[in-house]
Write an enzyme that holds these catalytic residues in place. Structure first.
Site, PDB file in Angstrom:
ATOM      1  N   CYS A 234       0.823  -1.208   0.000  1.00  0.00           N
ATOM      2  CA  CYS A 234       0.000   0.000   0.000  1.00  0.00           C
ATOM      3  C   CYS A 234       0.857   1.259   0.000  1.00  0.00           C
ATOM      4  O   CYS A 234       1.816   1.366   0.762  1.00  0.00           O
ATOM      5  CB  CYS A 234      -0.911   0.003   1.231  1.00  0.00           C
ATOM      6  SG  CYS A 234      -1.992   1.443   1.308  1.00  0.00           S
TER       7      CYS A 234
ATOM      8  N   GLU B 123     -27.114 -12.851  25.046  1.00  0.00           N
ATOM      9  CA  GLU B 123     -26.480 -11.630  24.531  1.00  0.00           C
ATOM     10  C   GLU B 123     -27.233 -10.433  25.104  1.00  0.00           C
ATOM     11  O   GLU B 123     -28.464 -10.434  25.165  1.00  0.00           O
ATOM     12  CB  GLU B 123     -26.540 -11.636  22.995  1.00  0.00           C
ATOM     13  CG  GLU B 123     -26.247 -10.336  22.310  1.00  0.00           C
ATOM     14  CD  GLU B 123     -24.853  -9.799  22.582  1.00  0.00           C
ATOM     15  OE1 GLU B 123     -24.759  -8.596  22.898  1.00  0.00           O
ATOM     16  OE2 GLU B 123     -23.885 -10.577  22.500  1.00  0.00           O
TER      17      GLU B 123
ATOM     18  N   CYS C 103      -9.592 -11.802  21.336  1.00  0.00           N
ATOM     19  CA  CYS C 103      -8.603 -11.068  20.544  1.00  0.00           C
ATOM     20  C   CYS C 103      -7.734 -10.202  21.463  1.00  0.00           C
ATOM     21  O   CYS C 103      -6.934  -9.404  20.984  1.00  0.00           O
ATOM     22  CB  CYS C 103      -9.285 -10.199  19.484  1.00  0.00           C
ATOM     23  SG  CYS C 103     -10.342  -8.923  20.193  1.00  0.00           S
TER      24      CYS C 103
END
Length: 418
Positions: free
Chosen positions: A66, A309, A376
């Site tokens: 990029c 949830e 994560c």
């Protein structure tokens, strides 16, 4: 001016230069780089290099694809060989958690992102500049998102020019258009365009919006009521379908502007398989179930899944996804830390970045034999394990899946047994 060789990386993937009694953290620098730091700034108690000269490149370096690399904050590791990226991610994960784990690379390392949030400002339209909260890189491409990025941005700029809508000013906190969010179904080819703006469109503007963004299968205008620098608003369908679809293996997912969906469609099946391989028994509780990404996939494989949830809209989407795929999964609204954990064989947890916290104690007190922890954020996992889960569970196995090529981030799937 400081000179030296980068001998280690920080937990967040910056090169660390030790020069005398000074430690400097250098973005876009890698192990083995010989560098000269020209200036620094202090941030969160660390000295961060503003700019540096590369005196001797590391053998791990590759030519970045990029043209915006080195300024854009999206890809700090794009100048690093992909094999080295994977090794370093596994090393960083082990350093933080103490767990050695196999890592699976992303099947694609270009064009893998299924969503991009382009900020629209008086300084340009694109992505944030690394280390500069008021800096924006006026993008002409984004090879990690899509080959069509130049077209999306060209259409956006022409639309703003014709309608006279003002881009957002990061300093004055005024303007009309703040973000353009584009989502792509990588396996379906479907596209959603969502303009996040501080005013409603007139009929004329809405018509121009439809004309310029006619490539989109789903077209939204989201009204943003606050000045916060994030791509969130109250979405209103302007044209096309209310959802786009993404297909991962044999499962189809519906995606809406307010849906959280894993950003790497190609690596997602590896993540789902890792979770499936660690899941045992018949009854599964999917805690923090979101739109049913894990729960629907597991139900497709014959598990009886219940999901919890806190976000009612995500629950609605999860139940839609279950119905769409004809599977035995029920999702309901609830707080993870207040959920009675009954007679389940496996509990899947994919908590927000801050981790489980109080919900960890709930698992400890339950009778569940196995927990599959998806994360994560290895630091949050470590805190959850040390403070709570360690009282009742041991780490059996872990798999890392690279959902985020060209960054230091990695997704972990950890199997915990009572």
């Amino acid at each position: 001016m400081l000179k030296g060789k980068v001998e280690t990386l920080s937990d967040d993937g910056l090169g660390v230069l030790q020069a005398g009694n000074k430690t400097v953290y250098v973005p876009f620098a890698y192990l083995g780089d010989g560098i000269k730091v020209k200036s620094t700034r202090r941030r969160f108690g660390r000295l961060i290099a503003r700019n540096f000269e590369l005196l001797e490149p590391s053998p791990l370096r590759v030519h970045p694809r990029c043209r915006h690399f080195g300024k854009c904050g999206g890809c700090l590791w794009q100048g690093l060989n992909y094999g080295a990226q994977l090794e370093l991610k596994a090393e960083l994960f082990e350093r933080i958690t103490g767990i050695r784990a196999e890592i699976k690379g992303s099947p694609k390392i270009w064009g893998f992102r299924n969503v991009s949030n382009f900020i629209v400002t008086t300084n340009g339209a694109g992505l944030k500049e690394y280390g500069n909260p008021l800096g924006v890189v006026d993008l002409s491409e984004c090879p990690v998102f899509s080959k069509k990025t130049p077209e999306y941005l060209r259409v956006l700029r022409n639309f703003l020019k014709e309608t006279g809508l003002r881009p957002w000013s990061l300093t004055r906190k005024t303007g009309d258009v703040h973000y353009l969010q584009v989502r792509e179904g990588k396996f379906t080819g479907e596209v959603m365009a969502n303009l996040i703006a501080h005013r409603r469109p007139s009929e004329e503007t809405a018509e121009a919006f439809r004309d310029y963004f006619s490539f989109a299968d789903s077209l939204y205008w989201s009204l943003k009521a606050d000045e916060g620098d994030d791509p969130r608003g109250e979405p209103e369908l302007v044209d096309g379908n209310p959802f786009i679809r993404e297909r991962i293996g044999d499962v189809t997912y519906l995606i809406h502007p307010n849906s959280f969906f894993q950003t790497n469609s190609y690596a997602l099946e590896l993540l789902l398989r890792a979770v499936e391989n660690f899941t045992d028994g018949e009854r599964v509780l999917d805690l923090y179930s979101g739109v049913g990404t894990f729960g629907v996939y597991l139900a497709k494989r014959g598990f009886r899944v219940e999901g919890i949830e806190i976000n009612p809209f995500a629950v609605e989407m999860a139940n839609r996804n279950a119905k769409l795929n004809g599977v035995n999964a029920q999702f309901r609204v609830g707080r993870a830390e207040e959920t009675p954990i009954g007679d389940y064989d496996t509990v899947i947890v994919d908590p927000p970045r801050k981790g489980l916290k109080e919900a960890g104690e709930l698992l400890v007190k339950s009778g569940v034999e196995r927990v599959v922890y998806v994360s994560c954020n290895p630091k949050a996992f470590k805190l959850d394990y040390e403070n709570h889960l360690k009282k009742a569970y041991r780490v059996e196995e872990a798999i890392l899946v690279d959902m985020f090529p060209h960054t230091s981030h990695v997704e972990a799937v950890v199997l915990l047994s009572r």
